[in-house]
Design a protein around this motif. Structure first.
Motif, PDB file in Angstrom:
ATOM      1  N   VAL A 314      -6.919 -20.466  -4.404  1.00 40.46           N
ATOM      2  CA  VAL A 314      -6.727 -19.446  -5.442  1.00 40.46           C
ATOM      3  C   VAL A 314      -6.315 -18.133  -4.790  1.00 40.46           C
ATOM      4  N   HIS A 315      -5.258 -17.548  -5.302  1.00 38.81           N
ATOM      5  CA  HIS A 315      -4.776 -16.272  -4.764  1.00 38.81           C
ATOM      6  C   HIS A 315      -5.880 -15.220  -4.869  1.00 38.81           C
ATOM      7  N   ASN A 316      -5.975 -14.392  -3.848  1.00 41.63           N
ATOM      8  CA  ASN A 316      -7.030 -13.380  -3.793  1.00 41.63           C
ATOM      9  C   ASN A 316      -7.141 -12.551  -5.062  1.00 41.63           C
ATOM     10  N   LYS A 317      -5.993 -12.215  -5.645  1.00 45.39           N
ATOM     11  CA  LYS A 317      -5.998 -11.368  -6.835  1.00 45.39           C
ATOM     12  C   LYS A 317      -6.470 -12.104  -8.089  1.00 45.39           C
ATOM     13  N   LYS A 318      -6.550 -13.428  -8.026  1.00 42.67           N
ATOM     14  CA  LYS A 318      -7.012 -14.216  -9.174  1.00 42.67           C
ATOM     15  C   LYS A 318      -8.357 -14.883  -8.905  1.00 42.67           C
ATOM     16  N   PHE A 319      -8.863 -14.731  -7.696  1.00 38.25           N
ATOM     17  CA  PHE A 319     -10.003 -15.520  -7.243  1.00 38.25           C
ATOM     18  C   PHE A 319     -11.251 -15.298  -8.097  1.00 38.25           C
ATOM     19  N   ASP A 320     -11.702 -14.073  -8.227  1.00 35.42           N
ATOM     20  CA  ASP A 320     -12.939 -13.800  -8.961  1.00 35.42           C
ATOM     21  C   ASP A 320     -12.818 -14.188 -10.427  1.00 35.42           C
ATOM     22  N   ILE A 413     -13.399 -24.318  -3.206  1.00 37.39           N
ATOM     23  CA  ILE A 413     -12.397 -23.319  -3.582  1.00 37.39           C
ATOM     24  C   ILE A 413     -12.173 -22.330  -2.442  1.00 37.39           C
ATOM     25  N   HIS A 414     -10.911 -22.210  -2.017  1.00 36.43           N
ATOM     26  CA  HIS A 414     -10.526 -21.322  -0.921  1.00 36.43           C
ATOM     27  C   HIS A 414      -9.674 -20.164  -1.456  1.00 36.43           C
ATOM     28  N   ARG A 415      -9.671 -19.071  -0.726  1.00 41.40           N
ATOM     29  CA  ARG A 415      -8.788 -17.942  -1.020  1.00 41.40           C
ATOM     30  C   ARG A 415      -7.502 -18.065  -0.206  1.00 41.40           C
ATOM     31  N   PHE A 416      -6.419 -17.461  -0.729  1.00 44.45           N
ATOM     32  CA  PHE A 416      -5.206 -17.327   0.073  1.00 44.45           C
ATOM     33  C   PHE A 416      -4.426 -16.100  -0.391  1.00 44.45           C
ATOM     34  N   ASP A 417      -3.486 -15.658   0.443  1.00 52.00           N
ATOM     35  CA  ASP A 417      -2.634 -14.517   0.106  1.00 52.00           C
ATOM     36  C   ASP A 417      -1.146 -14.861   0.106  1.00 52.00           C
ATOM     37  N   ASP A 418      -0.753 -15.796   0.963  1.00 49.04           N
ATOM     38  CA  ASP A 418       0.664 -16.001   1.234  1.00 49.04           C
ATOM     39  C   ASP A 418       1.109 -17.398   0.796  1.00 49.04           C
ATOM     40  N   GLU A 419       2.292 -17.494   0.202  1.00 49.46           N
ATOM     41  CA  GLU A 419       2.808 -18.770  -0.284  1.00 49.46           C
ATOM     42  C   GLU A 419       2.986 -19.770   0.847  1.00 49.46           C
ATOM     43  N   ASP A 420       3.612 -19.358   1.935  1.00 50.28           N
ATOM     44  CA  ASP A 420       3.836 -20.278   3.051  1.00 50.28           C
ATOM     45  C   ASP A 420       2.511 -20.756   3.644  1.00 50.28           C
ATOM     46  N   GLU A 421       1.535 -19.852   3.682  1.00 54.30           N
ATOM     47  CA  GLU A 421       0.218 -20.204   4.203  1.00 54.30           C
ATOM     48  C   GLU A 421      -0.433 -21.288   3.361  1.00 54.30           C
ATOM     49  N   VAL A 422      -0.385 -21.148   2.053  1.00 50.29           N
ATOM     50  CA  VAL A 422      -1.075 -22.106   1.193  1.00 50.29           C
ATOM     51  C   VAL A 422      -0.345 -23.449   1.162  1.00 50.29           C
ATOM     52  N   VAL A 423       0.972 -23.432   1.255  1.00 50.08           N
ATOM     53  CA  VAL A 423       1.711 -24.691   1.326  1.00 50.08           C
ATOM     54  C   VAL A 423       1.367 -25.427   2.618  1.00 50.08           C
ATOM     55  N   ARG A 424       1.240 -24.674   3.709  1.00 50.39           N
ATOM     56  CA  ARG A 424       0.854 -25.288   4.977  1.00 50.39           C
ATOM     57  C   ARG A 424      -0.527 -25.934   4.861  1.00 50.39           C
ATOM     58  N   MET A 425      -1.470 -25.250   4.246  1.00 50.11           N
ATOM     59  CA  MET A 425      -2.815 -25.812   4.073  1.00 50.11           C
ATOM     60  C   MET A 425      -2.781 -27.031   3.157  1.00 50.11           C
ATOM     61  N   ALA A 426      -1.999 -26.960   2.111  1.00 45.94           N
ATOM     62  CA  ALA A 426      -1.908 -28.088   1.175  1.00 45.94           C
ATOM     63  C   ALA A 426      -1.361 -29.325   1.859  1.00 45.94           C
ATOM     64  N   ASN A 427      -0.430 -29.127   2.802  1.00 45.33           N
ATOM     65  CA  ASN A 427       0.219 -30.249   3.482  1.00 45.33           C
ATOM     66  C   ASN A 427      -0.495 -30.680   4.760  1.00 45.33           C
ATOM     67  N   SER A 428      -1.657 -30.119   5.022  1.00 46.82           N
ATOM     68  CA  SER A 428      -2.314 -30.320   6.322  1.00 46.82           C
ATOM     69  C   SER A 428      -3.071 -31.638   6.444  1.00 46.82           C
ATOM     70  N   VAL A 429      -3.118 -32.438   5.398  1.00 48.72           N
ATOM     71  CA  VAL A 429      -3.856 -33.700   5.435  1.00 48.72           C
ATOM     72  C   VAL A 429      -2.877 -34.866   5.564  1.00 48.72           C
ATOM     73  N   PRO A 430      -3.333 -36.041   6.035  1.00 45.48           N
ATOM     74  CA  PRO A 430      -2.412 -37.163   6.258  1.00 45.48           C
ATOM     75  C   PRO A 430      -2.008 -37.915   5.007  1.00 45.48           C
ATOM     76  N   VAL A 431      -2.613 -37.581   3.865  1.00 48.78           N
ATOM     77  CA  VAL A 431      -2.278 -38.260   2.612  1.00 48.78           C
ATOM     78  C   VAL A 431      -1.452 -37.340   1.719  1.00 48.78           C
ATOM     79  N   GLY A 432      -0.839 -37.910   0.695  1.00 48.06           N
ATOM     80  CA  GLY A 432      -0.022 -37.111  -0.218  1.00 48.06           C
ATOM     81  C   GLY A 432       0.223 -37.829  -1.514  1.00 48.06           C
TER      82      GLY A 432
END
Length: 504
Positions: A314-320, A413-432
């Motif tokens: 969840v983006h930091n600005k929408k997290f709470d 639930i994790h926080r994030f700020d950057d689009e590229d950062e969150v896509v990297r985290m989303a793709n970080s597992v061996p399944v899809g």
């Protein structure tokens, strides 16, 4: 000796079991209802209270060999049926499923534990695949090719591959069978269905309706096995040269074993394996819409689905705002208990080992500093297999739950700020398998959809599967697709035909 089912009726004559004419306690092979050749049985339990519903045959490799022989013999004639004949057969099966939808839902709730509302939804969803493939069977067409020489005609024929083994899971015991068997039968294949040992009764009920629909003997076979015999039966289905296709839905580790076992016969294989779905809420999103999607996507079947939202970003600005509204909806909308009772929305987990795993993951995270917003404990007053809807934040990589497919009612639930950062985290597992994200930025929608390494994506939507769409994943989430016009492909051989020396 009276069966446990009949004893239950004598003890509780008001039980709703009295009306369940589709509740069968024998396997179905070659058009006959049969026990195991060993005469052994195993109990099917209601996960709400661990009560025994009935006993079913514990089929062995000898029983499985008989089912393979039955399906192979039936294939010789069934492959010659016309598309119209198979369409009519599937349509009749579908009509009977619709007619008996409520009874199917009651059986499903008894053995799986999900609420009647969820069971009814699964029955409707599962029925839709049989309806779809009854129509799709008449759209399996070959091709006429442009020949390089004038005296040749080239064409491609599509023919049924042969006997198909279908190994299905406990979390959607109706829909996983209809999605596979509907496609196989539409193509002209015969089937051996091996349901989960936890939920065999729905499979047997579907076999009874197939019998009533007029399916020829041997076209559909259902073999029930306990955990004790499951591995050896599965190995035979993989290694038998008379089985030409295998379709499996389940965990990635088991899928890898079956994949290896199928290598000896170079069998056609379709695998729908584990998922670890990311659920991303971007800055430019509708949080109320995202909460609604999260409720459906995370907590359907008490979190026990392969496409469940598993890792929330969840983006930091929408997290709470998201956390507050999510907790409010959980408190307001979820009522756990016996799924057969009015007003209950969510049932128990399927077995004690699953509750133990979920509890262990949550306790480990909290012990190491994760913040527990709600839940986090068993609900033993409801029964032995209930676990409260749980939200965790501040989860890091030192915690076992981080990046793990939970298969329970726990949202990390994790926080994030950057689009590229969150896509990297989303793709970080061996399944899809599946992924979800919420955004009202059209450019972002197309960017992120292109980058996510998953087979299915829900954009501003938490429930995405339907008969018309291709279901399946990438990476270690599987091979092949189910549903849609692509669903029959794993059950078809392509034959190239060259007719030469044509005189004009």
């Amino acid at each position: 000796m009276l069966s446990s089912f009949r004893l239950l009726l004598l003890r509780n004559p008001s039980s709703s079991y009295r009306s369940l004419s589709l509740l069968k306690n024998q396997a179905y092979v070659d058009g006959k209802w049969v026990p195991s050749t060993s005469c052994e049985t195993f109990a099917v339990h209601n996960p709400v209270d661990n009560a025994i519903i009935t006993q079913v045959p514990d089929m062995t490799i000898e029983d499985t060999a008989l089912a393979i022989t039955s399906a192979k013999s039936a294939f010789h004639s069934f492959r010659k049926t016309t598309a119209k004949e198979r369409s009519d057969l599937l349509r009749c099966w579908y009509n009977l499923m619709v007619q008996h939808s409520e009874e199917l839902a009651e059986i499903l709730t008894k053995e799986n534990g999900k609420s009647l509302a969820e069971s009814r939804a699964e029955i409707k969803y599962g029925n839709s695949f049989v309806e779809w493939f009854s129509e799709e069977s008449r759209r399996i067409n070959g091709e006429i090719l442009q020949a390089p020489l004038r005296n040749r005609k080239l064409m491609i024929l599509k023919q049924p591959i042969g006997v198909a083994a279908l190994i299905t899971p406990w979390n959607f015991p109706h829909a996983m069978i209809t999605r596979k068997a509907g496609a196989a039968i539409a193509a002209g294949c015969t089937c051996i269905i091996k349901p989960s040992e936890d939920t065999p009764l729905t499979a047997l009920a579907l076999a009874k309706l197939a019998e009533d629909a007029g399916f020829p003997a041997g076209v559909i076979n259902v073999i029930t096995t306990s955990l004790k015999n499951s591995a050896t039966v599965g190995k035979l289905l993989c290694e038998s040269p008379d089985v030409r296709a295998l379709s499996f839905t389940g965990s990635t580790p088991v899928g890898k074993i079956l994949y290896e076992q199928c290598a000896s016969t170079v069998k056609r294989i379709s695998l729908e394996l584990g998922g670890n779905a990311p659920f991303i809420i971007f800055e430019k999103s509708n949080v109320d819409l995202a909460v609604t999607g999260a409720m459906a996507c995370k907590f359907r079947n008490t979190g026990q689905t392969c496409v469940s939202a598993n890792r929330f970003y969840v983006h930091n600005k929408k997290f709470d705002e998201f956390i507050d509204k999510f907790m409010e909806r959980i408190s307001k909308d979820i009522k756990m208990g016996d799924g057969s009772r009015e007003g209950v929305t969510h049932g128990p987990l399927i077995k004690s080992s699953q509750v133990d795993t979920v509890e262990k993951l949550v306790n480990d995270a909290v012990k190491k500093g994760a913040k527990l917003h709600c839940g986090g404990k068993r609900l033993e007053d409801l029964g032995p297999l209930f676990f409260a809807p749980t939200i965790l934040t501040d989860v890091d990589e030192t915690m076992e739950i981080c990046g793990k497919e939970i298969f329970g009612p726990v949202a990390v639930i994790h926080r994030f700020d950057d689009e590229d950062e969150v896509v990297r985290m989303a793709n970080s597992v061996p399944v899809g398998l599946a992924g979800y994200f919420y955004s009202e930025d059209l450019s972002q929608i197309f960017r992120v959809a292109g980058k996510l390494e998953v087979g299915m994506i829900g954009v501003n939507e938490g429930l995405i599967s339907c008969a018309e769409a291709a279901f399946g994943g990438v990476k270690e989430s599987g091979i092949g697709r189910e549903g849609s016009s692509h669903g029959v492909e794993d059950f078809l051989d392509i034959k190239y035909l060259c007719i030469g020396n044509i005189q004009y």
